[in-house]
Design an enzyme around this catalytic site. Sequence first.
Site, PDB file in Angstrom:
ATOM      1  N   HIS A  78      -8.371   1.422   8.558  1.00  0.00           N
ATOM      2  CA  HIS A  78      -7.150   1.776   7.826  1.00  0.00           C
ATOM      3  C   HIS A  78      -6.275   2.706   8.657  1.00  0.00           C
ATOM      4  CE1 HIS A  78      -8.694   5.812   6.595  1.00  0.00           C
ATOM      5  NE2 HIS A  78      -9.848   5.213   6.389  1.00  0.00           N
ATOM      6  N   ASP A  80      -3.933   4.891   7.393  1.00  0.00           N
ATOM      7  CA  ASP A  80      -3.531   6.127   6.728  1.00  0.00           C
ATOM      8  C   ASP A  80      -4.569   7.226   6.890  1.00  0.00           C
ATOM      9  OD1 ASP A  80      -5.101   4.350   5.077  1.00  0.00           O
ATOM     10  OD2 ASP A  80      -4.743   5.662   3.370  1.00  0.00           O
ATOM     11  N   ASP A 111     -11.917   9.770  10.902  1.00  0.00           N
ATOM     12  CA  ASP A 111     -11.607   8.926   9.738  1.00  0.00           C
ATOM     13  C   ASP A 111     -10.160   8.463   9.788  1.00  0.00           C
ATOM     14  OD1 ASP A 111     -11.525   7.735   7.244  1.00  0.00           O
ATOM     15  OD2 ASP A 111     -11.510   9.606   6.129  1.00  0.00           O
ATOM     16  N   GLU A 145      -5.990   3.149   2.217  1.00  0.00           N
ATOM     17  CA  GLU A 145      -7.412   3.274   1.885  1.00  0.00           C
ATOM     18  C   GLU A 145      -7.718   4.624   1.244  1.00  0.00           C
ATOM     19  OE1 GLU A 145     -11.709   4.268   2.477  1.00  0.00           O
ATOM     20  OE2 GLU A 145      -9.909   5.320   3.189  1.00  0.00           O
ATOM     21  N   GLU A 146      -7.010   5.645   1.695  1.00  0.00           N
ATOM     22  CA  GLU A 146      -7.308   6.997   1.234  1.00  0.00           C
ATOM     23  C   GLU A 146      -6.833   7.270  -0.194  1.00  0.00           C
ATOM     24  OE1 GLU A 146      -9.312   8.745   2.648  1.00  0.00           O
ATOM     25  OE2 GLU A 146      -9.211   8.607   4.821  1.00  0.00           O
ATOM     26  N   GLU A 173     -15.725   1.302   8.571  1.00  0.00           N
ATOM     27  CA  GLU A 173     -16.114   2.665   8.919  1.00  0.00           C
ATOM     28  C   GLU A 173     -17.361   3.131   8.173  1.00  0.00           C
ATOM     29  OE1 GLU A 173     -13.449   5.691   7.389  1.00  0.00           O
ATOM     30  OE2 GLU A 173     -12.840   4.371   5.754  1.00  0.00           O
ATOM     31  N   HIS A 372     -11.938  14.593   6.581  1.00  0.00           N
ATOM     32  CA  HIS A 372     -11.055  15.248   5.606  1.00  0.00           C
ATOM     33  C   HIS A 372     -11.038  16.767   5.752  1.00  0.00           C
ATOM     34  CE1 HIS A 372     -11.064  11.641   2.540  1.00  0.00           C
ATOM     35  NE2 HIS A 372     -10.906  11.262   3.796  1.00  0.00           N
TER      36      HIS A 372
END
Length: 400
Positions: A78, A80, A111, A145-146, A173, A372
């Site tokens: 992804h 984003d 990520d 995705e997030e 992932e 994150h």
Amino acid sequence: MSNQWDNDETVQRFREYLRIPSVHPDVDYSKCVTFLKTQASLLNLPVFVYELVPKKPVVVMTWEGLEPDQPSILLNSHMDVVPVYEECWTYPPFDAVISEDGFIYARGTQDMKSIGMMHLEAVKRLKDAGVRLKRTIHISFVPDEEIGSKDGMLTFAASEEFKKLNVGFGLDESCPNPIPKVITAFHGERTTRQITITCRGEPGHGSVVAPGPDRTAGEKLHCIIDRFMTFRAKEKVKIDNGAWFGDITSINLTQVQGGVQVNVLPENLSVSFDIRIACDVDIDEFDAMISKWCEEAGSGVTYEYHLKNPQIKSTELETLPFWKVLKQVVSDMGCTVKPVICPGATDARFLRQQGIPAVNFSPFPGVPILIHGHDERLHVDVYKRGIDMMEKVVEAVANV
């Protein structure tokens, strides 16, 4: 900050991608699309941009195999990334600074812009070496995705455009593993529930303690919180006893709202929970349990699901030839791969929902998990060794 990697084209391509601030909220994906089109041109691969939802592009590059009728391999990532608290970072989170000791500091290093670039670099190495693979490879880059993937992989995986890719196996992932020479792989995910429960009662003066069976909104809220947090405590004991996070049902209280003034009994109070249900739990029984808790709290207690994902069957690994060769590649390169259930959620669930086997694989052994978090970073050597392993994995699964 100049360093020894300034002339390393592989590292510089990664840094260029990291510098695109594709960060929520209100992501502008146009610079990602432009960057990826350039990479496709460098690889001499056809590239398609599907915009099934306005301003939510899906980018797909395709390397046709020698047997294109065989089910293909999807390498997904992804574009984003999650928001940052920039003041808490050592370096600006979208400058992709490399520290003197070789760490790339940037949102997306773990990520998962790293994995998307590893997919591209693996294919580049194979093409440069003149290798031809049996199965067609599709390299996809998806949005959102997030924030749940509603306008990303969820929509794409259900589309006719996706069906035409004839995907037979997918890679996505996972997460770093702090243990040296151990790689974490996900083969399934817990089922997500996000719920708000509203408790209503008679408003009145804050000094009143009403007699009788009728409960205030606060008493009903207390009952609800007690039920959820008691269940949570029992599951937490399993973690304390060594269980993997993905094997338990997690409940977290995330929001409490309501009331108008300190000396006024509120007409309503609400509480929200994020729930991730373990794979071995009966979903219908779990939902019925929540309904029963609300009944027990008293009249005027209602609930609303903001997210109620279906339970999706995990990928069976023991009979999966793609898993067999992946595991062998990792072993041959001096590491072991540990299959577990993902404690969160990834886009791989939408492949599994379509009946397509998928494994989440991030070759980051011996790396602290900073997904994150502040100062998300990845060492250059880890990134480049990851490409080495990804190259071998892509070649192996594409030749199954």
